[in-house]
Design an enzyme around this catalytic site. Structure first.
Site, PDB file in Angstrom:
ATOM      1  N   TRP A  12       0.787  -1.125   0.068  1.00 14.71           N
ATOM      2  CA  TRP A  12      -0.009  -0.149   0.123  1.00 14.71           C
ATOM      3  C   TRP A  12       0.898   1.221   0.092  1.00 14.71           C
ATOM      4  O   TRP A  12       0.300   2.290   0.060  1.00 14.71           O
ATOM      5  CB  TRP A  12      -0.815   0.120   0.997  1.00 14.71           C
ATOM      6  CG  TRP A  12      -2.052  -0.963   1.066  1.00 14.71           C
ATOM      7  CD1 TRP A  12      -2.381  -1.462  -0.118  1.00 14.71           C
ATOM      8  CD2 TRP A  12      -2.966  -1.322   2.015  1.00 14.71           C
ATOM      9  NE1 TRP A  12      -3.524  -2.289   0.324  1.00 14.71           N
ATOM     10  CE2 TRP A  12      -4.010  -2.262   1.414  1.00 14.71           C
ATOM     11  CE3 TRP A  12      -3.174  -0.817   3.324  1.00 14.71           C
ATOM     12  CZ2 TRP A  12      -5.115  -2.676   2.236  1.00 14.71           C
ATOM     13  CZ3 TRP A  12      -4.492  -1.247   4.336  1.00 14.71           C
ATOM     14  CH2 TRP A  12      -5.420  -2.301   3.446  1.00 14.71           C
ATOM     15  N   LYS A  13       2.154   1.204   0.055  1.00 12.65           N
ATOM     16  CA  LYS A  13       3.196   2.050   0.210  1.00 12.65           C
ATOM     17  C   LYS A  13       2.765   3.415   1.343  1.00 12.65           C
ATOM     18  O   LYS A  13       2.020   2.954   2.299  1.00 12.65           O
ATOM     19  CB  LYS A  13       2.928   2.935  -1.093  1.00 12.65           C
ATOM     20  CG  LYS A  13       3.671   1.830  -2.048  1.00 12.65           C
ATOM     21  CD  LYS A  13       4.165   2.441  -3.315  1.00 12.65           C
ATOM     22  CE  LYS A  13       4.342   1.325  -4.416  1.00 12.65           C
ATOM     23  NZ  LYS A  13       5.045   1.693  -5.741  1.00 12.65           N
ATOM     24  N   HIS A  97      12.785  -2.553  -1.589  1.00 14.04           N
ATOM     25  CA  HIS A  97      11.993  -2.184  -2.515  1.00 14.04           C
ATOM     26  C   HIS A  97      12.865  -0.880  -3.125  1.00 14.04           C
ATOM     27  O   HIS A  97      13.586  -0.242  -2.740  1.00 14.04           O
ATOM     28  CB  HIS A  97      10.616  -1.554  -1.810  1.00 14.04           C
ATOM     29  CG  HIS A  97       9.533  -1.044  -2.966  1.00 14.04           C
ATOM     30  ND1 HIS A  97       9.672   0.124  -3.454  1.00 14.04           N
ATOM     31  CD2 HIS A  97       8.427  -1.762  -3.314  1.00 14.04           C
ATOM     32  CE1 HIS A  97       8.545  -0.054  -4.467  1.00 14.04           C
ATOM     33  NE2 HIS A  97       7.961  -1.294  -4.404  1.00 14.04           N
ATOM     34  N   GLY A 175       4.592   1.733 -10.819  1.00 15.68           N
ATOM     35  CA  GLY A 175       3.724   2.799 -11.085  1.00 15.68           C
ATOM     36  C   GLY A 175       3.664   3.566 -12.340  1.00 15.68           C
ATOM     37  O   GLY A 175       3.258   4.891 -12.286  1.00 15.68           O
ATOM     38  N   SER A 214       3.332  -2.507 -12.145  1.00 15.05           N
ATOM     39  CA  SER A 214       2.194  -2.279 -12.997  1.00 15.05           C
ATOM     40  C   SER A 214       1.443  -3.672 -13.204  1.00 15.05           C
ATOM     41  O   SER A 214       0.694  -3.779 -14.465  1.00 15.05           O
ATOM     42  CB  SER A 214       2.558  -1.478 -14.308  1.00 15.05           C
ATOM     43  OG  SER A 214       2.726  -0.403 -14.073  1.00 15.05           O
ATOM     44  N   GLY A 235       1.178  -2.916  -6.307  1.00 11.72           N
ATOM     45  CA  GLY A 235       1.245  -1.236  -5.518  1.00 11.72           C
ATOM     46  C   GLY A 235      -0.025  -0.792  -5.885  1.00 11.72           C
ATOM     47  O   GLY A 235      -1.190  -1.155  -4.974  1.00 11.72           O
ATOM     48  N   GLY A 236      -0.187  -0.110  -6.778  1.00 12.87           N
ATOM     49  CA  GLY A 236      -1.394   0.855  -7.262  1.00 12.87           C
ATOM     50  C   GLY A 236      -2.670   0.006  -7.055  1.00 12.87           C
ATOM     51  O   GLY A 236      -3.551   0.509  -6.500  1.00 12.87           O
TER      52      GLY A 236
END
Ligand code: PEP
Length: 252
Positions: A12-13, A97, A175, A214, A235-236
């Site tokens: 989730w960063k 990361h 990302g 991605s 991620g996103g």
């Protein structure tokens, strides 16, 4: 044939607030209850570990952290130790990361120390490796990945990979909406496995290698269908419950 249960881990960063992560997690938990053979893990920001630890108690979804200190304790302002993560029932921790490597200047050596500290403290590190765009364009992808892996093997020992996960994350795909093709990912995943096999064949065959960069609901299945791709670090797309659940269901 080695049994490598697919793993899909959400990174989730530095996103979300209590108001948004509660419904997000509830949606994910609801969605992965059915039709999902993958192991699922969520890595929230540190301050939400307690909240998630409570919400995930008695479920199959595992908790992870996004970073950890290589130090056990002491005067290291702003850092979080392995023992602190254990207090909140963390199972995984992401180390190396590319945002830690390239924005915060973590070296291969720092990352090797974090990896070793995690394994020694009974956490399972998700070791991220990956090349930058200019390195891929210079045909240096394998050199970079080999250096990143070898530093950890030298420091922590090949046997520590029995309790570790690797994530191949090409920096140019993180990302950016530009993912590696399934064939590009497979080529590097195979290289990683062969690099470990130089030291220990069984360990190389058993370690799970995730792809990250991605991954979306519409490209996950093709990526996960490759022989050496054992799931994803997301991620996103992990910030939307429906998208993340679709990705979890795309493993076979
Ligand atoms: C990541 O940061 O680990 C990642 C894979 O991000 P994204 O899915 O947004 O590319």
């Amino acid at each position: 044939m080695t049994d490598r249960t697919p793993l899909v881990a959400a990174n989730w960063k530095m996103n979300g607030t209590l108001a948004t992560i509660r419904p997000l997690l509830a949606g994910i938990m609801e969605g992965v209850r059915e039709d999902c053979i993958a192991e699922v893990a969520i890595c929230p920001p540190f301050v939400y570990l307690a909240e998630l630890s409570a919400m995930l108690a008695n479920t199959e979804v595992r908790l992870g952290a996004q970073n950890v200190s290589q130090q056990a304790s002491g005067a290291f302002t702003g850092e979080i130790s392995v023992a602190m993560l254990r207090d909140f029932a963390c199972h995984y921790v992401i180390v190396g990361h590319s945002e830690r490597r390239h924005i915060y200047g973590e070296s291969d050596n720092d990352i090797a120390e974090k990896f070793a500290a995690a394994v020694a403290g009974d956490l399972v590190p998700i070791l991220c490796v990956g090349e930058r765009l200019e390195e891929r364009e210079d045909d240096a992808t394998e050199t970079v990945i080999a250096r990143q892996l070898d530093t950890v093997i030298q420091h922590a020992g090949i046997e520590s990979f029995r309790r570790a996960v690797i994530a191949y994350e090409p920096v140019w795909a993180i990302g950016t909406g530009r993912n590696a093709s399934p064939e590009q990912a497979e080529e590097v995943h195979e290289f990683i496995r062969l690099r470990l096999a130089r030291h220990d064949d069984a360990c190389a065959g058993a370690v799970r290698i995730l792809y990250g960069g991605s991954v979306k609901a519409d490209n996950a299945e093709n990526l996960f269908s490759m022989a050496n791709v054992d799931g994803g670090l997301i991620g996103g797309a992990s910030l939307n419950a429906d998208d993340f659940v679709s990705i979890c269901r795309a493993t076979r």
